[in-house]
Design a protein around this motif. Sequence first.
Motif, PDB file in Angstrom:
ATOM      1  N   ALA A  63      40.612  31.529  51.982  1.00 55.43           N
ATOM      2  CA  ALA A  63      41.515  31.477  50.820  1.00 55.43           C
ATOM      3  C   ALA A  63      41.222  32.627  49.881  1.00 55.43           C
ATOM      4  O   ALA A  63      42.144  33.210  49.300  1.00 55.43           O
ATOM      5  N   GLY A  64      39.964  32.981  49.726  1.00 53.48           N
ATOM      6  CA  GLY A  64      39.605  34.098  48.856  1.00 53.48           C
ATOM      7  C   GLY A  64      40.117  35.417  49.379  1.00 53.48           C
ATOM      8  O   GLY A  64      40.579  36.272  48.602  1.00 53.48           O
ATOM      9  N   SER A  65      40.070  35.618  50.678  1.00 48.38           N
ATOM     10  CA  SER A  65      40.571  36.864  51.235  1.00 48.38           C
ATOM     11  C   SER A  65      42.100  36.914  51.227  1.00 48.38           C
ATOM     12  O   SER A  65      42.694  37.986  51.199  1.00 48.38           O
ATOM     13  N   ALA A  66      42.750  35.778  51.214  1.00 53.06           N
ATOM     14  CA  ALA A  66      44.214  35.736  51.173  1.00 53.06           C
ATOM     15  C   ALA A  66      44.717  36.090  49.776  1.00 53.06           C
ATOM     16  O   ALA A  66      45.798  36.649  49.619  1.00 53.06           O
ATOM     17  N   ILE A  67      43.944  35.768  48.756  1.00 53.78           N
ATOM     18  CA  ILE A  67      44.358  36.040  47.368  1.00 53.78           C
ATOM     19  C   ILE A  67      44.231  37.535  47.069  1.00 53.78           C
ATOM     20  O   ILE A  67      45.069  38.115  46.400  1.00 53.78           O
ATOM     21  N   VAL A  68      43.196  38.146  47.549  1.00 56.74           N
ATOM     22  CA  VAL A  68      42.960  39.561  47.272  1.00 56.74           C
ATOM     23  C   VAL A  68      43.888  40.367  48.033  1.00 56.74           C
ATOM     24  O   VAL A  68      44.761  40.891  48.167  1.00 56.74           O
TER      25      VAL A  68
END
Length: 57
Positions: A52-57
């Motif tokens: 999820a963190g890599s999808a936001i960035v």
Amino acid sequence: MLKWALIFLVISLVTGFLGFSGVSAATATIARILFAIAIIIFLIFVVLAFMAGSAIV
């Protein structure tokens, strides 16, 4: 989940101290299984958080 694993571990230690080896072995097995399930769920959530963190960035 970890709370229940800790409770079963304490029950296992107390029953082992009092000489109830069968009950102690059973509760130790339950505590080990609950701890393993908690670790697996934790790892799944860590992987999901990184995704999820890599999808936001």
